[in-house]
Design an enzyme around this catalytic site. Sequence first.
Site, PDB file in Angstrom:
ATOM      1  N   ASP A  67      -5.861   0.186   4.917  1.00 45.89           N
ATOM      2  CA  ASP A  67      -4.964  -0.729   4.203  1.00 45.89           C
ATOM      3  C   ASP A  67      -5.277  -2.138   4.715  1.00 45.89           C
ATOM      4  O   ASP A  67      -5.995  -2.300   5.721  1.00 45.89           O
ATOM      5  CB  ASP A  67      -3.498  -0.341   4.521  1.00 45.89           C
ATOM      6  CG  ASP A  67      -2.472  -1.223   3.810  1.00 45.89           C
ATOM      7  OD1 ASP A  67      -2.825  -1.868   2.794  1.00 45.89           O
ATOM      8  OD2 ASP A  67      -1.313  -1.277   4.273  1.00 45.89           O
ATOM      9  N   CYS A 117      -4.719   2.201  -0.334  1.00 56.06           N
ATOM     10  CA  CYS A 117      -3.589   2.085  -1.265  1.00 56.06           C
ATOM     11  C   CYS A 117      -3.789   0.958  -2.272  1.00 56.06           C
ATOM     12  O   CYS A 117      -3.199   0.983  -3.351  1.00 56.06           O
ATOM     13  CB  CYS A 117      -2.291   1.902  -0.489  1.00 56.06           C
ATOM     14  SG  CYS A 117      -2.346   0.501   0.651  1.00 56.06           S
ATOM     15  N   ARG A 123      -0.504   7.238  -8.675  1.00 48.13           N
ATOM     16  CA  ARG A 123       0.811   6.607  -8.494  1.00 48.13           C
ATOM     17  C   ARG A 123       1.671   6.875  -9.731  1.00 48.13           C
ATOM     18  O   ARG A 123       2.866   7.137  -9.643  1.00 48.13           O
ATOM     19  CB  ARG A 123       0.669   5.090  -8.306  1.00 48.13           C
ATOM     20  CG  ARG A 123       0.028   4.653  -7.007  1.00 48.13           C
ATOM     21  CD  ARG A 123       0.879   4.961  -5.803  1.00 48.13           C
ATOM     22  NE  ARG A 123       2.214   4.385  -5.873  1.00 48.13           N
ATOM     23  CZ  ARG A 123       2.523   3.104  -5.632  1.00 48.13           C
ATOM     24  NH1 ARG A 123       1.582   2.261  -5.271  1.00 48.13           N
ATOM     25  NH2 ARG A 123       3.774   2.687  -5.698  1.00 48.13           N
ATOM     26  N   HIS A 139       6.403   2.889   2.733  1.00 44.08           N
ATOM     27  CA  HIS A 139       5.953   2.901   1.332  1.00 44.08           C
ATOM     28  C   HIS A 139       5.830   4.371   0.885  1.00 44.08           C
ATOM     29  O   HIS A 139       4.738   4.894   0.697  1.00 44.08           O
ATOM     30  CB  HIS A 139       4.606   2.169   1.218  1.00 44.08           C
ATOM     31  CG  HIS A 139       4.235   1.769  -0.175  1.00 44.08           C
ATOM     32  ND1 HIS A 139       5.060   1.980  -1.265  1.00 44.08           N
ATOM     33  CD2 HIS A 139       3.117   1.171  -0.669  1.00 44.08           C
ATOM     34  CE1 HIS A 139       4.462   1.526  -2.355  1.00 44.08           C
ATOM     35  NE2 HIS A 139       3.286   1.028  -2.025  1.00 44.08           N
ATOM     36  N   GLN A 166       3.806   5.577  -2.378  1.00 45.82           N
ATOM     37  CA  GLN A 166       2.352   5.526  -2.229  1.00 45.82           C
ATOM     38  C   GLN A 166       1.856   6.760  -1.480  1.00 45.82           C
ATOM     39  O   GLN A 166       0.912   7.430  -1.920  1.00 45.82           O
ATOM     40  CB  GLN A 166       1.946   4.255  -1.466  1.00 45.82           C
ATOM     41  CG  GLN A 166       0.467   4.150  -1.207  1.00 45.82           C
ATOM     42  CD  GLN A 166      -0.356   3.900  -2.465  1.00 45.82           C
ATOM     43  OE1 GLN A 166      -0.086   2.976  -3.203  1.00 45.82           O
ATOM     44  NE2 GLN A 166      -1.358   4.735  -2.712  1.00 45.82           N
ATOM     45  N   ARG A 221      11.533  -3.079  -4.376  1.00 48.43           N
ATOM     46  CA  ARG A 221      10.493  -3.490  -3.418  1.00 48.43           C
ATOM     47  C   ARG A 221      11.002  -4.758  -2.751  1.00 48.43           C
ATOM     48  O   ARG A 221      11.244  -5.770  -3.414  1.00 48.43           O
ATOM     49  CB  ARG A 221       9.176  -3.768  -4.139  1.00 48.43           C
ATOM     50  CG  ARG A 221       8.203  -4.553  -3.281  1.00 48.43           C
ATOM     51  CD  ARG A 221       6.818  -4.639  -3.856  1.00 48.43           C
ATOM     52  NE  ARG A 221       6.157  -3.349  -3.782  1.00 48.43           N
ATOM     53  CZ  ARG A 221       4.835  -3.182  -3.929  1.00 48.43           C
ATOM     54  NH1 ARG A 221       4.044  -4.199  -4.157  1.00 48.43           N
ATOM     55  NH2 ARG A 221       4.299  -1.972  -3.848  1.00 48.43           N
TER      56      ARG A 221
END
Length: 308
Positions: free
Chosen positions: A227, A267, A295, A135, A138, A107
Site C-alpha cells: 500500500d 489496494c 471491491r 479499511h 478492502q 469514509r
Amino acid sequence: MRKLSSKDFVTILDLTAEDLAAVLQTAREQKPLARQKGLAHSHAGRVLACIFHKPSLRTRVSFEVAMTQLGGSSLYITDKEIGLGTRESVDDVARVLERMVDGIMIRTFAHASVEKLAAAARRIPVINGLTDLHHPCQVLADVFTIQEQLGGIEGRRVAYIGDGNNMAHSWIDAAARFPFSLVVCSPQGYTPSQQVIERAQRGGRLDLTVLHDPHAAVAGAHVIYTDVWASMGQEDEAAARARAFAGYQVNADLLRRAQRDAIVLHCLPAHRGLEITDEVMDGPQSRVFDQSENRLHVQRAILAHLLP
Ligand code: CP
Ligand code: NVA
C-alpha cells in the site's frame, strides 16, 4: 439471505467467521450474474447515504454501482453538506439519516467517529469505507480475490510489506477470522498498532509475525501485498516516509524471493516507482485490477446482507 450477527461493518472483527463466509459466498454467487447484468433487484427502493471526508475512486464507484445493481440508489455526501460533529452533532446526523435512508457508508479520518455514528444510528447499518485505523471492505474483498486466485486462503502466507496503517490493521483482523499466516513487514516506527494486534488476538486465532526485513518477510509467501507509504491525510510526511520506506519497495528482486507463483496485490491508488514498480504492477503475477473489480462484488454482498 443469512442475517449477520452485527448491524454494522466497522471492522472485520464485527462479523463472525460464519458471517464473513456467508458474505463471500454471496459475492461468489452474484459475481457472474452481475457481470451478465442479470442480478435481481433484491433491494429496490433502498437508499444508501455515502459520506466522504477523503477522496475515493474504488470505494465510491463500487458502492454506488452496487446499489444500482441491487435496484436501490445512493447519495454522495461530503462534509461541506453535513459538517459531521461541527455543523451538527454525530448523534443528531445519525438520528436524521436513519429516518430517511436505509444504510450509511462513511469514509473519514477518526475511527471513533464511525463507531459513534454506528452506535447512534440504531435502526440502520453503518459501513466503514475507510478510516485512519481500518479499511475492512478492502480487506474482505482481498480475501475474496485470494480465494478466487489461489483456490482458497487456508494455509497461505500473506506478506504485507509497508506501512502499519489502516490496511495492515484490517489484515490483522482478517487473520483472526480466516486461517492463514500473516507477516507484516514495516520499518521501525511504522509498525502496526499494538492495540489493534491485542484486540485481534482476543478475537480469535491469530498467526501474525511482525518483521522489519522484507527479504525474510516474503520468503515462502503466496501473496505479496503493499500500500502507499503516505496515506490520505499524511501528504506532509511524504518525503520523510519515502526515505524511511526506501528498502520496502515491492520490485522484481523482492518478488523473486517469494513462492514462484506468488501473486501481488495492492489496494490502489498506487504510487508507481515508490512502494511498487511498474514492472511488478503490470507484470504477470499482479492481480491488482481483478482485486479492484472485486471491491464491487464483495461490497454488493455486504450491502445485500446488511440492508433491510
Ligand atoms: N482502495 C480504495 O479504497 O480505493 P479508493 O481510495 O479509490 O476508494
Ligand atoms: N492507506 C491508504 C489506503 C487507500 C485505499 C490510505 O488511507 O490512504
